[in-house]
Design a protein around this motif. Sequence first.
Motif, PDB file in Angstrom:
ATOM      1  N   ALA A 115      -2.346  -3.305  -9.395  1.00 37.14           N
ATOM      2  CA  ALA A 115      -1.850  -3.583  -8.046  1.00 37.14           C
ATOM      3  C   ALA A 115      -1.244  -2.310  -7.477  1.00 37.14           C
ATOM      4  O   ALA A 115      -0.625  -1.518  -8.191  1.00 37.14           O
ATOM      5  CB  ALA A 115      -0.812  -4.699  -8.094  1.00 37.14           C
ATOM      6  N   ALA A 116      -1.434  -2.103  -6.194  1.00 40.29           N
ATOM      7  CA  ALA A 116      -0.922  -0.890  -5.564  1.00 40.29           C
ATOM      8  C   ALA A 116      -0.561  -1.175  -4.115  1.00 40.29           C
ATOM      9  O   ALA A 116      -0.946  -2.207  -3.547  1.00 40.29           O
ATOM     10  CB  ALA A 116      -1.962   0.224  -5.645  1.00 40.29           C
ATOM     11  N   TRP A 117       0.214  -0.268  -3.552  1.00 37.81           N
ATOM     12  CA  TRP A 117       0.617  -0.386  -2.154  1.00 37.81           C
ATOM     13  C   TRP A 117       0.323   0.944  -1.451  1.00 37.81           C
ATOM     14  O   TRP A 117       0.701   2.013  -1.936  1.00 37.81           O
ATOM     15  CB  TRP A 117       2.123  -0.699  -2.050  1.00 37.81           C
ATOM     16  CG  TRP A 117       2.453  -2.117  -2.386  1.00 37.81           C
ATOM     17  CD1 TRP A 117       2.687  -3.143  -1.519  1.00 37.81           C
ATOM     18  CD2 TRP A 117       2.607  -2.673  -3.691  1.00 37.81           C
ATOM     19  NE1 TRP A 117       2.965  -4.300  -2.195  1.00 37.81           N
ATOM     20  CE2 TRP A 117       2.919  -4.041  -3.541  1.00 37.81           C
ATOM     21  CE3 TRP A 117       2.498  -2.152  -4.983  1.00 37.81           C
ATOM     22  CZ2 TRP A 117       3.131  -4.893  -4.613  1.00 37.81           C
ATOM     23  CZ3 TRP A 117       2.690  -2.990  -6.065  1.00 37.81           C
ATOM     24  CH2 TRP A 117       3.011  -4.349  -5.878  1.00 37.81           C
ATOM     25  N   ARG A 118      -0.367   0.829  -0.317  1.00 40.08           N
ATOM     26  CA  ARG A 118      -0.684   2.009   0.471  1.00 40.08           C
ATOM     27  C   ARG A 118       0.464   2.252   1.463  1.00 40.08           C
ATOM     28  O   ARG A 118       0.821   1.361   2.244  1.00 40.08           O
ATOM     29  CB  ARG A 118      -1.992   1.798   1.233  1.00 40.08           C
ATOM     30  CG  ARG A 118      -2.580   3.068   1.844  1.00 40.08           C
ATOM     31  CD  ARG A 118      -3.865   2.733   2.608  1.00 40.08           C
ATOM     32  NE  ARG A 118      -4.839   2.088   1.750  1.00 40.08           N
ATOM     33  CZ  ARG A 118      -5.698   2.756   0.981  1.00 40.08           C
ATOM     34  NH1 ARG A 118      -5.665   4.083   0.947  1.00 40.08           N
ATOM     35  NH2 ARG A 118      -6.569   2.102   0.244  1.00 40.08           N
ATOM     36  N   GLU A 177      -0.644  10.032   3.797  1.00 42.67           N
ATOM     37  CA  GLU A 177      -0.918   8.782   3.088  1.00 42.67           C
ATOM     38  C   GLU A 177      -0.649   8.935   1.592  1.00 42.67           C
ATOM     39  O   GLU A 177      -0.925   9.982   0.998  1.00 42.67           O
ATOM     40  CB  GLU A 177      -2.370   8.367   3.309  1.00 42.67           C
ATOM     41  CG  GLU A 177      -2.713   7.002   2.712  1.00 42.67           C
ATOM     42  CD  GLU A 177      -4.154   6.597   2.988  1.00 42.67           C
ATOM     43  OE1 GLU A 177      -4.988   6.753   2.080  1.00 42.67           O
ATOM     44  OE2 GLU A 177      -4.433   6.132   4.115  1.00 42.67           O
ATOM     45  N   ALA A 178      -0.109   7.878   0.986  1.00 43.58           N
ATOM     46  CA  ALA A 178       0.167   7.881  -0.447  1.00 43.58           C
ATOM     47  C   ALA A 178      -0.096   6.496  -1.017  1.00 43.58           C
ATOM     48  O   ALA A 178      -0.162   5.505  -0.283  1.00 43.58           O
ATOM     49  CB  ALA A 178       1.613   8.290  -0.719  1.00 43.58           C
ATOM     50  N   MET A 179      -0.251   6.440  -2.332  1.00 46.40           N
ATOM     51  CA  MET A 179      -0.486   5.179  -3.017  1.00 46.40           C
ATOM     52  C   MET A 179       0.583   5.011  -4.096  1.00 46.40           C
ATOM     53  O   MET A 179       0.830   5.923  -4.892  1.00 46.40           O
ATOM     54  CB  MET A 179      -1.868   5.174  -3.659  1.00 46.40           C
ATOM     55  CG  MET A 179      -2.328   3.810  -4.117  1.00 46.40           C
ATOM     56  SD  MET A 179      -2.865   2.761  -2.741  1.00 46.40           S
ATOM     57  CE  MET A 179      -4.381   3.587  -2.259  1.00 46.40           C
ATOM     58  N   VAL A 180       1.224   3.849  -4.106  1.00 39.55           N
ATOM     59  CA  VAL A 180       2.213   3.532  -5.140  1.00 39.55           C
ATOM     60  C   VAL A 180       1.614   2.472  -6.046  1.00 39.55           C
ATOM     61  O   VAL A 180       1.240   1.387  -5.585  1.00 39.55           O
ATOM     62  CB  VAL A 180       3.530   3.022  -4.521  1.00 39.55           C
ATOM     63  CG1 VAL A 180       4.528   2.691  -5.627  1.00 39.55           C
ATOM     64  CG2 VAL A 180       4.113   4.050  -3.561  1.00 39.55           C
ATOM     65  N   LEU A 181       1.481   2.788  -7.342  1.00 40.43           N
ATOM     66  CA  LEU A 181       0.882   1.865  -8.298  1.00 40.43           C
ATOM     67  C   LEU A 181       1.957   1.101  -9.057  1.00 40.43           C
ATOM     68  O   LEU A 181       2.986   1.670  -9.437  1.00 40.43           O
ATOM     69  CB  LEU A 181      -0.001   2.621  -9.303  1.00 40.43           C
ATOM     70  CG  LEU A 181      -1.409   3.011  -8.843  1.00 40.43           C
ATOM     71  CD1 LEU A 181      -1.347   4.088  -7.756  1.00 40.43           C
ATOM     72  CD2 LEU A 181      -2.240   3.493 -10.013  1.00 40.43           C
TER      73      LEU A 181
END
Length: 218
Positions: free
Chosen positions: A161-164, A181-185
């Motif tokens: 699961a991740a959040w953009r 832009e970044a992705m948090v896993l």
Amino acid sequence: MTKHRTYALVAGLLSLWAIGSVGAAEQVMVVGLFPGAAVINVDGVRKLVKVGNTGPDGVVVVSADSRSAVLRVNGVQRTYTLEREYSQGFAVPTKNQVSIAKGLGGHYWIAGSANGQQVQFLVDTGATTIAMNGSQAQQLGIDYRATGKPTVVSTASGTAAAWRVTLDKVKVGTIELLGVEAMVLDGPSPTEALLGMSFLSRVRWREDQGVLILESKN
């Protein structure tokens, strides 16, 4: 020709040779500093040189750290601080530029910041965006569950699961970009914050003799 005049001519030629030798390296600059190494520019030739080694035109790096380097130029030692490279001899600085030497494991590591908070990035050209785990995001003050867009990403160990999210600003050296832009896993991966293509695609970058060079586009 008398003996006296012969000696005078030889002495004059030796003096001219000595003057030419001393002026061999006309322009020496330090354009990158690392513990135990420096990126030196000698008459337009740039090279990463480790302490104790010799660079272009016989310039020797005697010592180096993140603040300055001691170089031996034509037999003379002096301390050099970091300089900005100039174009065509005019006093106009080049675009913002960052030089990164290879670190542990042959990777490029660089200290930077995200939303004003310090972070150590691992440069990863294979990552689509800047990526970090949930704990790292919390340390940076990013409320990713509230502000991010949930998604699912593929990792080496399966899906996660991740959040953009969008970072207000990301700074590396003198290069600062807004709205990145970044992705948090969710979970412990990635163990290091990755500086991916959402940042790298907005700068110019190239590798040169073990140094990764980032340069702003404007």
